[in-house]
Design a protein around this motif. Structure first.
Motif, PDB file in Angstrom:
ATOM      1  N   ASP A   1       0.823  -1.214   0.000  1.00  0.00           N
ATOM      2  CA  ASP A   1       0.000   0.000   0.000  1.00  0.00           C
ATOM      3  C   ASP A   1       0.854   1.260   0.000  1.00  0.00           C
ATOM      4  OD1 ASP A   1      -2.205  -1.623   0.015  1.00  0.00           O
ATOM      5  OD2 ASP A   1      -2.674  -1.334   2.144  1.00  0.00           O
ATOM      6  N   GLU A   2       1.991   1.222   0.675  1.00  0.00           N
ATOM      7  CA  GLU A   2       2.873   2.388   0.687  1.00  0.00           C
ATOM      8  C   GLU A   2       3.467   2.627  -0.690  1.00  0.00           C
ATOM      9  OE1 GLU A   2       4.350   2.254   5.376  1.00  0.00           O
ATOM     10  OE2 GLU A   2       5.402   1.076   3.856  1.00  0.00           O
TER      11      GLU A   2
ATOM     12  N   ILE B   1       2.079   1.863  -3.586  1.00  0.00           N
ATOM     13  CA  ILE B   1       1.026   2.394  -4.451  1.00  0.00           C
ATOM     14  C   ILE B   1       0.740   3.849  -4.104  1.00  0.00           C
ATOM     15  CG2 ILE B   1      -1.352   2.125  -5.228  1.00  0.00           C
ATOM     16  CD1 ILE B   1       0.627  -0.140  -6.042  1.00  0.00           C
ATOM     17  N   ARG B   2       0.719   4.171  -2.813  1.00  0.00           N
ATOM     18  CA  ARG B   2       0.450   5.560  -2.417  1.00  0.00           C
ATOM     19  C   ARG B   2       1.520   6.505  -2.953  1.00  0.00           C
ATOM     20  NH1 ARG B   2       0.526   8.268   3.700  1.00  0.00           N
ATOM     21  NH2 ARG B   2       0.318  10.426   2.947  1.00  0.00           N
ATOM     22  N   ILE B   3       2.770   6.137  -2.783  1.00  0.00           N
ATOM     23  CA  ILE B   3       3.854   7.004  -3.255  1.00  0.00           C
ATOM     24  C   ILE B   3       3.833   7.105  -4.779  1.00  0.00           C
ATOM     25  CG2 ILE B   3       6.362   7.268  -3.410  1.00  0.00           C
ATOM     26  CD1 ILE B   3       6.544   5.919  -0.650  1.00  0.00           C
TER      27      ILE B   3
ATOM     28  N   ASP C   1       1.283   6.812  -6.764  1.00  0.00           N
ATOM     29  CA  ASP C   1       0.141   7.641  -7.155  1.00  0.00           C
ATOM     30  C   ASP C   1       0.469   9.118  -6.973  1.00  0.00           C
ATOM     31  OD1 ASP C   1      -2.645   8.057  -7.910  1.00  0.00           O
ATOM     32  OD2 ASP C   1      -2.993   8.585  -5.817  1.00  0.00           O
ATOM     33  N   LEU C   2       1.182   9.438  -5.907  1.00  0.00           N
ATOM     34  CA  LEU C   2       1.587  10.819  -5.650  1.00  0.00           C
ATOM     35  C   LEU C   2       2.471  11.338  -6.784  1.00  0.00           C
ATOM     36  CD1 LEU C   2       1.279  12.887  -3.291  1.00  0.00           C
ATOM     37  CD2 LEU C   2       3.499  12.098  -2.480  1.00  0.00           C
TER      38      LEU C   2
ATOM     39  N   THR D   1       0.295  11.601 -10.194  1.00  0.00           N
ATOM     40  CA  THR D   1      -0.591  12.770 -10.216  1.00  0.00           C
ATOM     41  C   THR D   1       0.197  14.073 -10.327  1.00  0.00           C
ATOM     42  OG1 THR D   1      -0.654  12.806  -7.785  1.00  0.00           O
ATOM     43  CG2 THR D   1      -2.443  11.648  -8.928  1.00  0.00           C
TER      44      THR D   1
ATOM     45  N   HIS E   1      -2.234  -2.602  -9.929  1.00  0.00           N
ATOM     46  CA  HIS E   1      -2.580  -1.327  -9.317  1.00  0.00           C
ATOM     47  C   HIS E   1      -1.840  -0.167  -9.975  1.00  0.00           C
ATOM     48  CE1 HIS E   1      -4.442  -3.710  -6.096  1.00  0.00           C
ATOM     49  NE2 HIS E   1      -5.039  -2.597  -5.723  1.00  0.00           N
TER      50      HIS E   1
ATOM     51  N   ILE F   1       5.633   8.932   6.162  1.00  0.00           N
ATOM     52  CA  ILE F   1       4.360   8.232   5.959  1.00  0.00           C
ATOM     53  C   ILE F   1       3.906   7.577   7.255  1.00  0.00           C
ATOM     54  CG2 ILE F   1       3.347   6.158   4.909  1.00  0.00           C
ATOM     55  CD1 ILE F   1       4.715   6.890   2.321  1.00  0.00           C
TER      56      ILE F   1
ATOM     57  N   ASP G   1       0.788  13.915   5.619  1.00  0.00           N
ATOM     58  CA  ASP G   1      -0.165  13.788   4.523  1.00  0.00           C
ATOM     59  C   ASP G   1       0.527  13.977   3.176  1.00  0.00           C
ATOM     60  OD1 ASP G   1       0.284  16.498   4.308  1.00  0.00           O
ATOM     61  OD2 ASP G   1      -1.709  17.102   4.987  1.00  0.00           O
ATOM     62  N   ASP G   2      -0.264  13.869   2.085  1.00  0.00           N
ATOM     63  CA  ASP G   2       0.313  13.961   0.740  1.00  0.00           C
ATOM     64  C   ASP G   2       0.983  15.300   0.481  1.00  0.00           C
ATOM     65  OD1 ASP G   2      -0.524  11.416   0.304  1.00  0.00           O
ATOM     66  OD2 ASP G   2      -2.070  11.897  -1.167  1.00  0.00           O
TER      67      ASP G   2
END
Length: 393
Positions: free
Chosen positions: A113-114, A116-118, A120-121, A124, A149, A350, A355-356
């Motif tokens: 999950d970490e 994918i989060r990074i 995605d950041l 975007t 993902h 994180i 936050d982002d």
């Protein structure tokens, strides 16, 4: 308080062409700003709207997100390399010391999950290419799910992987279904016995099977990475060129680079000019192709060959002016230069709840500190850096 915490994390480090790159970065920012302005203008034209954020606010927010990837020299970084693991099923001599390396405890590695989060950041914010590396990425059990993902991130155009090919042939059909659309396979010799010596493991035939499987599945080109070392495999350069005669293979000859534990010696380095000369002595019609401003490779076509050859000249002709790459290591550290020792942790912030927006500040600060170019090869050889197995190339 949060801002001070973020600032401190951003400056924590591990111990011890330019015009084209700038155009890419500033053109991207201009496009984002123009598109955002047009969309917001249309949305706010409703006479009955009770409130609406201004164009300036939107542009400022979007530009800040994009500027995260632009360094102080105007280079826009739209390519992120993610190391999924430090583990590997080979022990290549230029990558790992004979005694092995100390692995990071599992709890200190990024989780699914970490990652994918990074990712995605970054996407975007403007990254449109991600490459998965290792260690060896295919030995990670959730590799297919990670690919699925990542490939679903809006704005990502290329999801690539660099692999040693040992277990790839069986996994590749599923990986392609999950969105893996570009592939590099590492192979430094076409001689099975030499392969075992160089990698300290068996498996040459499995790598060849993976190359063939990739061709059959329609990967075009299938990139084959070959690190050339004098007295080791420099006599095989033309044999590798033959791989390109009938198949859509791009053989990428890489100059031997110094990293911790690989016993780099300038005498082992075979310069690009020498490699190219060997090719031209054996083949007619060796034609230079047009390179993209951010290419690390010098690309060539040979008359009558389906595939191509390339040379990655990190040591003798660096390509720092057009660098668009950032590296996320398996332990969550962001590395802005392959040859630089400086890193900043994204895992730590994180896990303490940043936050982002805070993560973007940390990333942006690290990118802004990126130097214009790496040191010369002799200085690099003396610089404390991680083993290649930790960095992922």
């Amino acid at each position: 308080m949060m801002r001070r915490c973020v600032s401190e994390l951003a400056h924590r480090r591990r111990p011890d062409n330019v015009v084209d790159a700038m155009k890419l970065g500033f053109q991207y920012l201009a496009n984002v700003s123009s598109l955002t302005r047009a969309i917001e203008s249309h949305r706010c034209s409703n006479a009955h709207a009770t409130s609406c954020v201004t164009d300036r606010d939107i542009v400022s927010r979007e530009t800040a997100s994009s500027e995260m990837l632009v360094d102080s020299f105007g280079r826009f970084h739209n390519y992120l390399r993610i190391s999924l693991t430090e583990r590997c099923n080979l022990r290549c001599q230029y990558c790992m010391p004979a005694e092995g390396v100390e692995l990071t405890p599992r709890s200190e590695l990024l989780s699914h999950d970490e990652i994918i989060r990074i990712a995605d950041l970054f996407v975007t914010s403007g990254v449109d290419k991600i490459r998965l590396t290792g260690g060896e990425p295919t030995i990670r059990k959730d590799i297919e799910d990670i690919c699925l993902h990542l490939s679903g991130l809006k704005g990502l155009k290329t999801l690539a992987m660099t692999t040693n090919g040992i277990v790839l042939s069986k996994k590749l059909p599923k990986l392609k279904e999950c969105g893996l659309n570009a592939l590099n396979i590492s192979l430094d010799t076409l001689v099975p016995a030499k392969f075992e010596f160089m990698t300290r493991r068996k498996g040459h035939s499995k790598v060849m099977e993976s190359i063939d499987a990739a061709v059959e599945l329609g990967y075009n080109p299938v990139k084959v990475n070959c690190v050339i070392m004098r007295g080791m495999n420099d006599d095989e350069i033309c044999n590798f060129v033959e791989l390109t005669r009938h198949k859509p293979i791009n053989v990428r000859f890489i100059e031997f680079m110094p990293f911790d534990g690989n016993v780099w010696n300038v005498k082992k380095l075979v310069p690009f000019a020498e490699m190219l000369d060997k090719v031209r002595q054996s083949y007619n019609g060796v034609e230079r192709l047009q390179d993209h401003p951010t290419d690390t490779a010098k690309n060539f076509r040979i008359d009558g060959h389906v595939g191509t050859i390339s040379f990655i000249t990190s040591m003798t002709e660096h390509f720092c002016a057009g660098c668009n790459r950032l590296r996320l290591l398996a332990d969550g550290n962001l590395k802005v230069c392959l040859f630089g020792p400086s890193e900043v942790s994204l895992r730590e912030p994180i896990r303490v709840g940043v936050d982002d927006a805070g993560l973007k500040e940390i990333i942006g600060a690290a990118v802004k500190r990126k130097k214009a170019k790496h040191a010369g090869m002799f200085d690099i050889a003396k610089t404390v850096n991680r083993p290649m197995i930790h960095i992922g190339g």
